[in-house]
Design an enzyme around this catalytic site. Structure first.
Site, PDB file in Angstrom:
ATOM      1  N   ASN A 293      -4.294   6.022  -1.502  1.00  0.00           N
ATOM      2  CA  ASN A 293      -3.501   6.328  -0.011  1.00  0.00           C
ATOM      3  C   ASN A 293      -3.082   7.663   0.070  1.00  0.00           C
ATOM      4  OD1 ASN A 293      -4.520   3.983   1.351  1.00  0.00           O
ATOM      5  ND2 ASN A 293      -2.726   2.952   0.664  1.00  0.00           N
TER       6      ASN A 293
ATOM      7  N   SER B  51       0.944  -0.989  -0.174  1.00  0.00           N
ATOM      8  CA  SER B  51       0.034  -0.055  -0.067  1.00  0.00           C
ATOM      9  C   SER B  51       0.890   1.375   0.019  1.00  0.00           C
ATOM     10  CB  SER B  51      -0.950   0.086   1.344  1.00  0.00           C
ATOM     11  OG  SER B  51      -0.095  -0.345   2.339  1.00  0.00           O
TER      12      SER B  51
ATOM     13  N   GLU C 125      -5.614  -0.458  -8.228  1.00  0.00           N
ATOM     14  CA  GLU C 125      -4.834   0.265  -8.810  1.00  0.00           C
ATOM     15  C   GLU C 125      -3.708  -0.442  -9.650  1.00  0.00           C
ATOM     16  OE1 GLU C 125      -4.631   4.463  -6.263  1.00  0.00           O
ATOM     17  OE2 GLU C 125      -3.927   2.412  -5.105  1.00  0.00           O
TER      18      GLU C 125
ATOM     19  N   HIS D 246      -2.759  -2.949  -6.439  1.00  0.00           N
ATOM     20  CA  HIS D 246      -3.307  -2.691  -5.250  1.00  0.00           C
ATOM     21  C   HIS D 246      -4.809  -2.727  -5.129  1.00  0.00           C
ATOM     22  CE1 HIS D 246      -3.546   0.503  -1.798  1.00  0.00           C
ATOM     23  NE2 HIS D 246      -3.389  -0.591  -1.029  1.00  0.00           N
TER      24      HIS D 246
HETATM   25  N1  3HC Z   1     -17.003 -11.466   1.270  1.00  0.00           N
HETATM   26  C1  3HC Z   1     -18.415 -11.726   1.008  1.00  0.00           C
HETATM   27  N2  3HC Z   1     -19.213 -10.938   1.672  1.00  0.00           N
HETATM   28  C2  3HC Z   1     -18.821 -10.038   2.545  1.00  0.00           C
HETATM   29  C3  3HC Z   1     -17.390  -9.738   2.946  1.00  0.00           C
HETATM   30  C4  3HC Z   1     -16.646 -10.609   2.273  1.00  0.00           C
HETATM   31  N3  3HC Z   1     -15.160 -10.628   2.571  1.00  0.00           N
HETATM   32  N4  3HC Z   1     -17.341  -8.745   3.724  1.00  0.00           N
HETATM   33  C5  3HC Z   1     -18.382  -8.421   4.155  1.00  0.00           C
HETATM   34  N5  3HC Z   1     -19.411  -8.911   3.532  1.00  0.00           N
HETATM   35  C6  3HC Z   1     -20.921  -8.844   3.361  1.00  0.00           C
HETATM   36  C7  3HC Z   1     -21.343  -8.785   4.752  1.00  0.00           C
HETATM   37  O1  3HC Z   1     -21.565  -9.904   5.492  1.00  0.00           O
HETATM   38  C8  3HC Z   1     -22.929  -7.898   4.375  1.00  0.00           C
HETATM   39  O2  3HC Z   1     -23.630  -8.948   4.205  1.00  0.00           O
HETATM   40  P1  3HC Z   1     -25.124  -9.015   4.633  1.00  0.00           P
HETATM   41  O3  3HC Z   1     -25.798  -7.706   3.929  1.00  0.00           O
HETATM   42  O4  3HC Z   1     -25.920 -10.089   4.311  1.00  0.00           O
HETATM   43  O5  3HC Z   1     -25.315  -8.650   6.066  1.00  0.00           O
HETATM   44  C9  3HC Z   1     -22.572  -7.032   3.164  1.00  0.00           C
HETATM   45  O6  3HC Z   1     -21.227  -7.665   2.520  1.00  0.00           O
HETATM   46  C10 3HC Z   1     -22.334  -5.806   3.454  1.00  0.00           C
HETATM   47  O7  3HC Z   1     -21.430  -5.651   4.589  1.00  0.00           O
HETATM   48  P2  3HC Z   1     -21.853  -4.822   5.975  1.00  0.00           P
HETATM   49  O8  3HC Z   1     -23.374  -5.333   6.402  1.00  0.00           O
HETATM   50  O9  3HC Z   1     -20.999  -4.817   6.830  1.00  0.00           O
HETATM   51  O10 3HC Z   1     -22.254  -3.337   5.407  1.00  0.00           O
HETATM   52  P3  3HC Z   1     -21.609  -2.573   4.265  1.00  0.00           P
HETATM   53  O11 3HC Z   1     -22.869  -2.115   3.453  1.00  0.00           O
HETATM   54  O12 3HC Z   1     -21.279  -1.255   5.271  1.00  0.00           O
HETATM   55  O13 3HC Z   1     -20.434  -2.929   3.330  1.00  0.00           O
HETATM   56  C11 3HC Z   1     -18.287  -2.364   3.154  1.00  0.00           C
HETATM   57  C12 3HC Z   1     -19.481  -3.207   3.937  1.00  0.00           C
HETATM   58  C13 3HC Z   1     -18.286  -3.005   1.671  1.00  0.00           C
HETATM   59  C14 3HC Z   1     -17.009  -2.971   3.879  1.00  0.00           C
HETATM   60  C15 3HC Z   1     -18.580  -0.936   3.131  1.00  0.00           C
HETATM   61  O14 3HC Z   1     -18.807  -0.504   4.504  1.00  0.00           O
HETATM   62  C16 3HC Z   1     -17.510  -0.143   2.707  1.00  0.00           C
HETATM   63  O15 3HC Z   1     -17.444   0.119   1.468  1.00  0.00           O
HETATM   64  N6  3HC Z   1     -16.538   0.482   3.657  1.00  0.00           N
HETATM   65  C17 3HC Z   1     -15.428   1.199   3.181  1.00  0.00           C
HETATM   66  C18 3HC Z   1     -14.103   0.087   2.790  1.00  0.00           C
HETATM   67  C19 3HC Z   1     -13.045   0.889   2.258  1.00  0.00           C
HETATM   68  O16 3HC Z   1     -13.011   2.061   2.453  1.00  0.00           O
HETATM   69  N7  3HC Z   1     -12.161   0.112   2.037  1.00  0.00           N
HETATM   70  C20 3HC Z   1     -10.773   0.456   1.542  1.00  0.00           C
HETATM   71  C21 3HC Z   1      -9.969   0.674   2.683  1.00  0.00           C
HETATM   72  S1  3HC Z   1      -8.546   1.257   2.338  1.00  0.00           S
HETATM   73  C22 3HC Z   1      -7.363   0.190   1.739  1.00  0.00           C
HETATM   74  O17 3HC Z   1      -7.852  -1.065   1.612  1.00  0.00           O
HETATM   75  C23 3HC Z   1      -6.169   0.348   1.208  1.00  0.00           C
HETATM   76  C24 3HC Z   1      -4.956  -0.023   2.037  1.00  0.00           C
HETATM   77  O18 3HC Z   1      -3.778   0.038   1.233  1.00  0.00           O
HETATM   78  C25 3HC Z   1      -5.026   0.526   3.415  1.00  0.00           C
END
Ligand code: 3HC
Length: 296
Positions: free
Chosen positions: A191, A120, A153, A141
């Site tokens: 990032n 990252s 990315e 990424h």
């Molecule tokens: N596989 C399958 N299903 C999954 C899963 C996975 N790995 N993770 C979550 N789900 C499912 C959940 O079980 C849930 O199912 P449900 O509706 O039956 O309960 C569904 O997906 C939705 O999840 P949530 O209920 O937790 O709620 P959200 O609607 O909030 O979705 C999320 C979750 C997609 C994580 C959303 O909150 C989101 O987009 N958050 C932001 C994440 C983000 O910004 N990520 C980037 C981080 S930065 C990064 O990664 C870069 C690194 O370099 C640091």
């Protein structure tokens, strides 16, 4: 479809297991390597659970889940990656360890294979120079959770050949993701923009602009973000974020990438985030997240 047939993934942690999963889901024969069987078992169980959720929700047929798992092989042996067309590394963010691993892989994996890193913040150029194939080296990424997040990315260094970049870009799209091209500057696109934002949320809290809950609520409801910055910090992991800030600050020497004191204190206090210790800016132990300053 890309010309790639077999995919290797190094590391079966949160990111590596997600990458291996989507590669197998996209139809690729996939081999994922961990250093110890217990880490591999944990990662493969996570994949099974994630695919299970898709089946539960009717987004995948049970037979397709079985076929996906059949395409996926776990190993602790680097030699099992020898005939992969692309190897994506997602091991811990330690440049020396990554370089050692790439140097070993370079001797094992077939000469025309592409090497990619999911780092990252580390510089792809530096990692690529541990191999004799920097022209075939890119960043790929992914974002957490990998099976759900749409973006990859695709990062090119000043040495990456057009052919390798195009192969990697086509491969990223073949995983069912949207791909964007980024230059090898620490943090790439996401990032570079996200890290100053989440660090600024901590500074805003330190300055008393708002409470943790209100800053989260404000950014979710005011900007339509799926998570507020503190929930996101806890989701990504505070140790991971702290590490990224150290690398980015060393690279750019700009305050916007410097970790605020509270982030370091959280890490020192062992509050590493939701999936790591169950505590971070919030305490998740009761089921309802309670901000750390109200949980005493
Ligand atoms: N596989 C399958 N299903 C999954 C899963 C996975 N790995 N993770 C979550 N789900 C499912 C959940 O079980 C849930 O199912 P449900 O509706 O039956 O309960 C569904 O997906 C939705 O999840 P949530 O209920 O937790 O709620 P959200 O609607 O909030 O979705 C999320 C979750 C997609 C994580 C959303 O909150 C989101 O987009 N958050 C932001 C994440 C983000 O910004 N990520 C980037 C981080 S930065 C990064 O990664 C870069 C690194 O370099 C640091």
């Amino acid at each position: 479809m890309s010309d790639i047939k077999k995919v290797g993934v190094l590391g079966c942690g949160l990111m590596g297991s997600g990458i291996a999963q989507i590669a197998a889901q996209a139809g690729y024969e996939t081999v994922v390597r961990e250093v110890e069987q217990k880490f591999l078992d944990k990662g493969l169980a996570g994949i099974d659970k994630s695919l299970g959720k898709f089946v539960e929700k009717g987004k995948m047929q049970a037979a397709d889940k079985d076929a996906c798992i059949a395409r996926l092989k776990g190993t602790t042996n680097l030699d099992d990656l020898a005939d992969c067309d692309i190897v994506i590394e997602a091991i811990i963010e330690n440049a020396e360890l990554k370089k050692e691993t790439y140097a070993a892989l370079d001797r094992i994996v077939k000469k025309d294979a592409i090497f990619a890193s999911n780092t990252s913040s580390l510089t792809i150029t530096e990692l690529s120079m541990a191999t004799a194939r920097p022209k075939q080296f890119v960043g790929l990424h992914f974002f957490n959770p990998v099976p759900l997040m749409k973006l990859v990315e695709v990062v090119r260094t000043i040495l990456t050949s057009d052919e390798s970049f195009n192969r990697a870009f086509a491969f990223a799209k073949s995983l069912g993701k949207e791909a964007v091209a980024a230059r090898d500057n620490s943090g790439f696109i996401v990032n570079r923009l996200l890290v100053p934002y989440i660090l600024d949320a901590i500074r805003a809290y330190e300055e008393g602009v708002g409470s943790i809950e209100d800053i989260d609520k404000a950014m979710m409801l005011g900007c339509g973000y799926p998570m507020g910055p503190f929930t996101l910090l806890d989701f990504v992991g505070l140790d991971t974020t702290y590490f990224i800030t150290e690398v980015m600050f060393a690279e750019y020497q700009e305050k916007r990438f410097a970790a605020p004191p509270l982030l370091r204190k959280m890490v020192l206090a062992g509050r590493l985030g939701r999936n790591k210790t169950g505590t971070g800016f919030y305490d998740y132990s009761s089921g309802t997240p309670i901000p750390f300053d109200k949980a005493k």
